[in-house]
Structures are given as C-alpha cells and as structure tokens.
Design a protein around this motif. Structure first.
Motif, PDB file in Angstrom:
ATOM      1  N   ALA A 289     -38.862   5.451  17.422  1.00 13.26           N
ATOM      2  CA  ALA A 289     -37.815   4.652  17.603  1.00 13.26           C
ATOM      3  C   ALA A 289     -36.856   5.187  18.622  1.00 13.26           C
ATOM      4  O   ALA A 289     -35.757   4.809  18.874  1.00 13.26           O
ATOM      5  CB  ALA A 289     -37.122   3.992  16.526  1.00 13.26           C
ATOM      6  N   SER A 290     -37.170   6.496  19.004  1.00  9.05           N
ATOM      7  CA  SER A 290     -36.359   7.205  19.908  1.00  9.05           C
ATOM      8  C   SER A 290     -36.055   6.430  21.324  1.00  9.05           C
ATOM      9  O   SER A 290     -36.861   6.061  21.705  1.00  9.05           O
ATOM     10  CB  SER A 290     -36.806   8.530  20.029  1.00  9.05           C
ATOM     11  N   PRO A 291     -35.150   6.901  22.090  1.00  2.00           N
ATOM     12  CA  PRO A 291     -34.969   6.582  23.269  1.00  2.00           C
ATOM     13  C   PRO A 291     -35.974   7.054  24.324  1.00  2.00           C
ATOM     14  O   PRO A 291     -36.413   6.590  25.192  1.00  2.00           O
ATOM     15  CB  PRO A 291     -33.617   6.975  23.818  1.00  2.00           C
ATOM     16  N   VAL A 292     -36.398   8.335  23.887  1.00  2.73           N
ATOM     17  CA  VAL A 292     -37.633   8.928  24.505  1.00  2.73           C
ATOM     18  C   VAL A 292     -38.903   8.986  23.667  1.00  2.73           C
ATOM     19  O   VAL A 292     -38.878  10.161  23.165  1.00  2.73           O
ATOM     20  CB  VAL A 292     -36.910  10.167  25.367  1.00  2.73           C
ATOM     21  N   PRO A 293     -39.463   8.057  23.092  1.00  4.17           N
ATOM     22  CA  PRO A 293     -40.509   8.278  22.338  1.00  4.17           C
ATOM     23  C   PRO A 293     -41.510   9.141  22.282  1.00  4.17           C
ATOM     24  O   PRO A 293     -42.001  10.154  21.363  1.00  4.17           O
ATOM     25  CB  PRO A 293     -41.027   6.786  22.016  1.00  4.17           C
ATOM     26  N   GLY A 294     -42.177   9.457  23.670  1.00  2.00           N
ATOM     27  CA  GLY A 294     -43.108  10.241  24.058  1.00  2.00           C
ATOM     28  C   GLY A 294     -42.607  11.855  23.671  1.00  2.00           C
ATOM     29  O   GLY A 294     -43.353  12.557  23.172  1.00  2.00           O
ATOM     30  N   VAL A 295     -41.343  12.027  24.345  1.00  3.63           N
ATOM     31  CA  VAL A 295     -40.980  13.398  23.920  1.00  3.63           C
ATOM     32  C   VAL A 295     -40.574  13.668  22.548  1.00  3.63           C
ATOM     33  O   VAL A 295     -40.782  14.680  22.088  1.00  3.63           O
ATOM     34  CB  VAL A 295     -39.699  13.424  24.618  1.00  3.63           C
ATOM     35  N   SER A 296     -40.019  12.761  21.937  1.00  5.06           N
ATOM     36  CA  SER A 296     -39.626  12.905  20.451  1.00  5.06           C
ATOM     37  C   SER A 296     -40.744  13.269  19.532  1.00  5.06           C
ATOM     38  O   SER A 296     -40.831  14.001  18.679  1.00  5.06           O
ATOM     39  CB  SER A 296     -38.602  11.681  20.079  1.00  5.06           C
ATOM     40  N   VAL A 297     -41.844  12.515  19.684  1.00  2.00           N
ATOM     41  CA  VAL A 297     -43.040  12.588  19.107  1.00  2.00           C
ATOM     42  C   VAL A 297     -43.606  14.168  19.254  1.00  2.00           C
ATOM     43  O   VAL A 297     -44.125  14.660  18.228  1.00  2.00           O
ATOM     44  CB  VAL A 297     -44.276  11.473  19.381  1.00  2.00           C
ATOM     45  N   VAL A 298     -43.647  14.543  20.421  1.00  2.00           N
ATOM     46  CA  VAL A 298     -44.228  15.726  20.602  1.00  2.00           C
ATOM     47  C   VAL A 298     -43.356  16.870  20.414  1.00  2.00           C
ATOM     48  O   VAL A 298     -43.763  17.843  19.347  1.00  2.00           O
ATOM     49  CB  VAL A 298     -44.332  15.904  22.237  1.00  2.00           C
ATOM     50  N   LEU A 299     -41.992  16.545  20.402  1.00  5.90           N
ATOM     51  CA  LEU A 299     -41.143  17.617  19.517  1.00  5.90           C
ATOM     52  C   LEU A 299     -41.071  17.804  18.130  1.00  5.90           C
ATOM     53  O   LEU A 299     -41.202  18.946  17.418  1.00  5.90           O
ATOM     54  CB  LEU A 299     -39.670  17.380  19.870  1.00  5.90           C
ATOM     55  N   ASP A 300     -41.310  16.606  17.454  1.00  2.86           N
ATOM     56  CA  ASP A 300     -41.662  16.411  16.000  1.00  2.86           C
ATOM     57  C   ASP A 300     -42.831  17.292  15.516  1.00  2.86           C
ATOM     58  O   ASP A 300     -42.566  17.752  14.504  1.00  2.86           O
ATOM     59  CB  ASP A 300     -41.328  14.941  15.336  1.00  2.86           C
ATOM     60  N   ALA A 301     -43.935  16.802  16.168  1.00  2.00           N
ATOM     61  CA  ALA A 301     -45.000  17.539  15.825  1.00  2.00           C
ATOM     62  C   ALA A 301     -44.956  18.957  16.057  1.00  2.00           C
ATOM     63  O   ALA A 301     -45.524  19.658  15.106  1.00  2.00           O
ATOM     64  CB  ALA A 301     -46.319  17.026  16.584  1.00  2.00           C
ATOM     65  N   ILE A 358     -31.222  14.335  20.658  1.00  2.00           N
ATOM     66  CA  ILE A 358     -31.696  12.771  20.882  1.00  2.00           C
ATOM     67  C   ILE A 358     -31.076  11.892  19.843  1.00  2.00           C
ATOM     68  O   ILE A 358     -30.744  10.766  20.132  1.00  2.00           O
ATOM     69  CB  ILE A 358     -33.287  13.014  21.125  1.00  2.00           C
ATOM     70  N   GLU A 359     -31.311  12.183  18.620  1.00  2.00           N
ATOM     71  CA  GLU A 359     -30.985  11.448  17.443  1.00  2.00           C
ATOM     72  C   GLU A 359     -29.467  11.292  17.400  1.00  2.00           C
ATOM     73  O   GLU A 359     -29.081  10.112  16.853  1.00  2.00           O
ATOM     74  CB  GLU A 359     -31.953  11.987  16.129  1.00  2.00           C
ATOM     75  N   VAL A 360     -28.702  12.197  17.382  1.00  2.00           N
ATOM     76  CA  VAL A 360     -27.463  12.264  17.011  1.00  2.00           C
ATOM     77  C   VAL A 360     -26.592  11.581  18.237  1.00  2.00           C
ATOM     78  O   VAL A 360     -25.527  10.951  18.164  1.00  2.00           O
ATOM     79  CB  VAL A 360     -26.920  13.688  16.764  1.00  2.00           C
ATOM     80  N   SER A 361     -26.983  11.963  19.587  1.00  2.00           N
ATOM     81  CA  SER A 361     -26.455  11.623  20.545  1.00  2.00           C
ATOM     82  C   SER A 361     -25.061  11.942  21.301  1.00  2.00           C
ATOM     83  O   SER A 361     -24.809  11.997  22.191  1.00  2.00           O
ATOM     84  CB  SER A 361     -26.715   9.939  20.695  1.00  2.00           C
ATOM     85  N   THR A 362     -24.350  12.083  20.235  1.00  2.00           N
ATOM     86  CA  THR A 362     -22.863  12.609  20.388  1.00  2.00           C
ATOM     87  C   THR A 362     -22.303  13.710  19.344  1.00  2.00           C
ATOM     88  O   THR A 362     -23.111  13.782  18.403  1.00  2.00           O
ATOM     89  CB  THR A 362     -21.827  11.299  20.349  1.00  2.00           C
ATOM     90  N   LEU A 363     -21.426  14.285  20.117  1.00  2.00           N
ATOM     91  CA  LEU A 363     -20.895  15.579  19.079  1.00  2.00           C
ATOM     92  C   LEU A 363     -20.196  15.090  17.787  1.00  2.00           C
ATOM     93  O   LEU A 363     -20.318  15.642  16.617  1.00  2.00           O
ATOM     94  CB  LEU A 363     -19.965  16.336  19.851  1.00  2.00           C
ATOM     95  N   ASP A 364     -19.539  13.865  17.804  1.00  6.56           N
ATOM     96  CA  ASP A 364     -19.007  13.241  16.794  1.00  6.56           C
ATOM     97  C   ASP A 364     -20.012  13.007  15.793  1.00  6.56           C
ATOM     98  O   ASP A 364     -19.748  13.062  14.396  1.00  6.56           O
ATOM     99  CB  ASP A 364     -17.829  12.104  17.332  1.00  6.56           C
TER     100      ASP A 364
END
Length: 553
Positions: A289-301, A358-364
């Motif tokens: 469900a990431s804004p960039v799912p292809g990148v997130s799937v590879v990174l998580d793996a 990617i998941e947090v998106s902001t410093l706050d």
C-alpha cells in the motif's frame, strides 16, 4: 548423555533471546488499525440529493478487496436498497441500487480489506429529497476485532520471523562455512525448527485472517470463510509461501545430512526459493500500500533477508561454531562471518531508513505517531546492537586463533538478545497504521462537503460546498418549498466574501441543472470564515435572499 545435556542448554540459551522478543510482542500488542481510509463518496456523506441515485460509489486511499455480505445500503424504511453484488476496482467500490428509491435518509455500511490485508469499516449517510431519521443496521460495520484474534496476529507474525531467522542464516552457514568434520545434527534440528515455525505461522495466519476480517471469534470460522480467505490476494500469497517452504525442505535434505549429495544446482534453486519466500512477507503488509509499492516490496524483502542472515548466523555462531570448532577452523570462519555481518548490517540500515522515510513521510510523524515512536525504539536498539557488533568485529581482528572464544560468545549472546527484541518491535509495527494513513484520514476529514439548509417562510435552500478547502470548490444549490417539495427557480445569483481579510464579494457563476437545482464553481484564495449570499428568484416579482457563513480550511 553429558553432551546431550550441554546441547540442550545451548539450545535453551539461544531460544532465550527469542522468548524475550515474544514478550515484547505481547506487551506491545495494540488494536489492529485499518490502513486504508475512505476519502470520498458519491453521494457525499451527509448530503441531500434531489433524486434517488442508481449507485453509491466509495473511494478509498488505496486498493481494497470486498468481503462477502459486508456492504449494505439501508433505505429509510429499513429495507435493503442495494441490488446485486458490489464491485471493486482499485480503491473504488461501486454499489448498485434499486430504482425508484423513497425520499429520506439512507445508511451505507461497509467493511472491506485494504491492500495490506487489514479490515476497513464504517458508515455514511445521504438523503433523497429531504433528511429523515437515519435507519439502523442489523450489524455494525465498525472494525471490531476479537481480543484473542487481535493478540494472536502479532504473535503469529513473530513466530514467522523467528522461523526465518532459524532457517535462512543457518542454511547459509551450513552450506558455506561449516567445517566438514563437525556433525550437522544440531544445526539440522535448528533448520527443521525454522521450517516448522514458518509453516505453523503461515497456517495460523490463514486461519486468523477469517475472523480478523469478519470481526468474529477465533472458533467461529466456517468453511466458506476459509475459502474466501484462500481466494483473496492474502490467501494466494500465503499459499505460495507454504509451497516454497515445503519445496525448499526437500532440497535441504542432502545439505542437512552432510553426505555431499547437495549439488550447485540444488543450492542455486534454494537461493531462488529463498528469494521467493522472503518476497511473500512484504506482499501481505504495508509495502503493497506504499506510494511506491515496487520499491517498498524490494526494500522490505532486503530488510528481512539481512535480518535473517545476521541473526540466524549469530545463532549458529553462538550455539555450535564457537563451542565446537577448533582454533584453526575459527581462524578461517570468523573473518568471513565478520564480513557477512557487516554487509547485513549495511543492508539493514539502508533498507530500514528508506522504508521508514516512505512510511513516516514527515519528521513530525516520527514523534507524534505510535508507528514513528516504535521506529525510533527500533533505531535505538539497532544502534546498540551495531555497537556490540563492531566490538565483536574488533575481537575477531585482534584475537589470535589460539585464544579462547568465550569472550566472543558473550558478545554474540548480547547481540542475539537485543536483535530478538528488535524482531518483536518489527512484529508489532506491522499491526500499526503508518503516519501516511493518518495524513490521508486527516485530509479526508478536512475535505468534506459543507452542507447547510437555509429557510424562511417561503423557501428552504440547501447549500453544498465541496471540498471546502482553499482552491477550486464546487457548489450545489437546491430549492424546496417549506414542506420539502421541489421549488422552481427562475434565476440564481450568488457571491462569496471574506471580510476579515478584506476580500470583497466575488460573484459565483451558476448554471441551472433542473428547475430547482443549480451548480457553480469558485476558486477561494484564502482560508477563513467566508460569507456566502444567495438570491433565488421564483417569479418576475418574488425572490428570496439568504446569507450563510462557512469555514474554508
């Protein structure tokens, strides 16, 4: 007998860190959060439309899957207004309605599955012609999860992570670093345990998904519910995981026996199966469900692979190699393992940092959300364990091969304990909505239709302004008689002003759609409490003027 007792003690010591992490999962278990939000609907929530629509459309922040029988439209008299099966295309759900709907308020209840396998539920209302008392539904669509199911989900995920640790790292060490003279019985038991944990976690996950998505109890699962789970994307991915792990188990037999029967082709196939198995974890979680799912799937793996290699290698090092290998063997093994560990740590840091951004998106979001705070805890623990690992590498470089590895075993044990707790935090994170979901929900909350009904003795005027934010806005005007019957309007006029900031009245161009319905568009340049003025002329000499204030954010 004495050797068996020592082996059991070593095994118990290795598992101690994993148990510590399991306790962390139980203590940090929280109610599962839905990770998709309803961003809009047509008709919009709380609005009054002049004619009964032939469908209701729900739009979510990410793609969703339907749950059989969990989407309903209730008419003002309590009967079902929906007709046929709803359809889902990406994040848009379309619900067909019966024709000739009665006047009054309708209730839409929904419960769907978001892209990361979490249930999403809620209700909206809309009215045809005029508002009435909303009907009540036989069952609520709110996302309620049985407490036992809620507690078991992160435990099951932790068990799966532990299985990966006991499978991936030990297989690599056994295939590439294991001294020929040492018995493989102990490592074989560790690897079979890892396979069993992964399979058990997968089966448990398939079972739990049914009551989790339906909101039922642990043992209220019917055969049809399991069939629906297996037919979903989540079920398909979990079945692939089962198939891959079982296939890998057959290929592992020669390696575990140590008779030299394993071939380079077998090892290559094991590598391919390992990559396929690791990919199934991100395909059922946040990365999809990431804004960039292809990148997130590879990174998580990559993140999971690095964790499994590092922690699994530490298990083998602590339980078997350091106690059993001689000085010459350790002199050859430890430098290679040190390079492996450094590479794994580098991959962990890289993948973890990018994925967190990617998941947090902001410093706050790091400090104001539970997800962000757990990320910080994970980073802190990782920093400690990296420091311990650096000290371990220093020992390997400075220690001569003749020296006792007892001190190194103590350092490795510390690494195991801390990384096991990190594993527990990771299992808890997959059950918590990331800050980007909260941002989507907040945007939705501030982008709802402003609806007001203005009345006098001759007319009732309903005003809808969407999305009530700075920028382009759409406006709908509906004219009714005092007894809620459509009232024909000959001419419409409207203006918008923001006196507090010196903005004089701006004329709003309006277009008549029907005798009693007009629409218009206006760009509102600033936020604030805007004053809208509407004039509706019903005859050559009769007209009514209304004034209202609406907050534009």
């Amino acid at each position: 007998m004495a050797v068996m007792t020592v082996d059991r003690r070593r095994g118990a010591t290795v598992l101690l860190g994993l148990l510590i992490g399991m306790i962390g999962v139980l203590l940090s278990a929280v109610p599962a959060s839905a990770h998709a939000v309803l961003t809009s609907s047509d008709p919009s929530n709380g609005t009054i439309v002049p004619d009964a629509p032939n469908k209701v459309t729900l739009t979510f922040s990410e793609s969703v899957q339907l749950i059989s029988g969990k989407i309903r439209v209730i008419a003002p008299d309590g009967s079902r207004a929906d007709q046929g099966d709803p359809t889902a295309e990406g994040g848009r759900v379309t619900i067909p309605l019966r024709s000739g709907g009665a006047r009054g308020t309708y209730l839409v209840t929904f419960r769907v599955i978001s892209a990361d396998s979490h249930p999403v539920g809620g209700t909206i209302t809309y009215s045809v012609g005029a508002a009435s008392t909303p009907p009540s539904a036989d069952e609520t669509a709110d996302v309620k999860v049985d407490p036992v199911v809620r507690a078991l989900i992160p435990v099951g995920k932790y068990v799966g992570y532990a299985g990966l640790v006991l499978l991936v790292g030990p297989v690599l060490v056994l295939a590439l670093l294991w001294p020929q003279r040492l018995s493989r019985r102990g490592p074989g038991r560790v690897i079979w345990t890892g396979i069993g944990l992964v399979i058990g976690s997968t089966v448990l996950g398939l079972w739990l998904q049914a009551p989790y998505t339906l909101g039922t109890g642990l043992f209220d699962v019917r055969l049809g519910d399991l069939r629906d789970v297996l037919g979903s994307t989540f079920g398909a991915v979990m079945l692939v995981r089962l198939a891959v792990v079982i296939a890998a188990a057959f290929l592992l037999r020669p390696l575990l026996v140590g008779a030299g029967g394993e071939s380079k082709l077998d090892l290559a196939l094991l590598g391919v199966l390992g990559v396929a198995a690791l990919a199934t974890w991100p395909l059922t979680g946040h990365p999809t469900a990431s804004p960039v799912p292809g990148v997130s799937v590879v990174l998580d793996a990559l993140h999971l692979a690095a964790m499994a290699v590092w922690l699994g290698g530490l298990v083998m090092l602590f339980a078997f190699l350091l106690p059993r290998a001689n000085a010459r063997e350790l002199g050859a093994i430890l430098p290679i393992w040190s390079r492996w560990a450094a590479a794994a740590v580098g991959a962990l840091i890289f993948a973890g940092v990018v994925q967190a951004l990617i998941e947090v998106s902001t410093l706050d979001g790091l400090f104001t959300s539970t997800y962000g705070r757990l990320i910080l805890v994970k980073v802190g623990l990782a920093a400690v364990v990296i420091g311990v690992a650096a000290y371990s590498r220093k020992l390997v470089k400075e220690r001569s091969a003749e020296e006792s590895p007892r001190g190194l075993r103590g350092v490795v044990l510390v690494e195991l304990g801390i990384t096991a707790v990190v594993l527990g935090v990771t299992a808890a994170l997959v059950q918590i909505a990331p800050p980007r979901t909260a941002e989507a929900a907040q945007t939705t909350a501030t982008s709802q239709t402003v609806t007001q009904t203005l009345t006098d003795k001759t007319m009732s005027l309903q005003v809808d302004i969407y999305p009530a934010t700075v920028g382009n806005n759409s406006m709908h005007l509906y004219a009714y008689t005092p007894d809620n019957k459509p009232l024909p309007v000959v001419e419409w006029k409207a203006t918008a002003a923001l006196p507090a900031k010196g903005i004089e009245p701006i004329e709003i161009p309006l277009l008549r759609i029907t005798d009693f319905h007009a629409i218009g568009d206006i760009a509102l340049p600033q936020a604030g409490d805007w004053t809208f003025k509407f004039t509706a002329r019903t005859t050559d000499i009769d007209q009514t003027t209304f004034t209202m204030t609406a907050t534009i954010s």
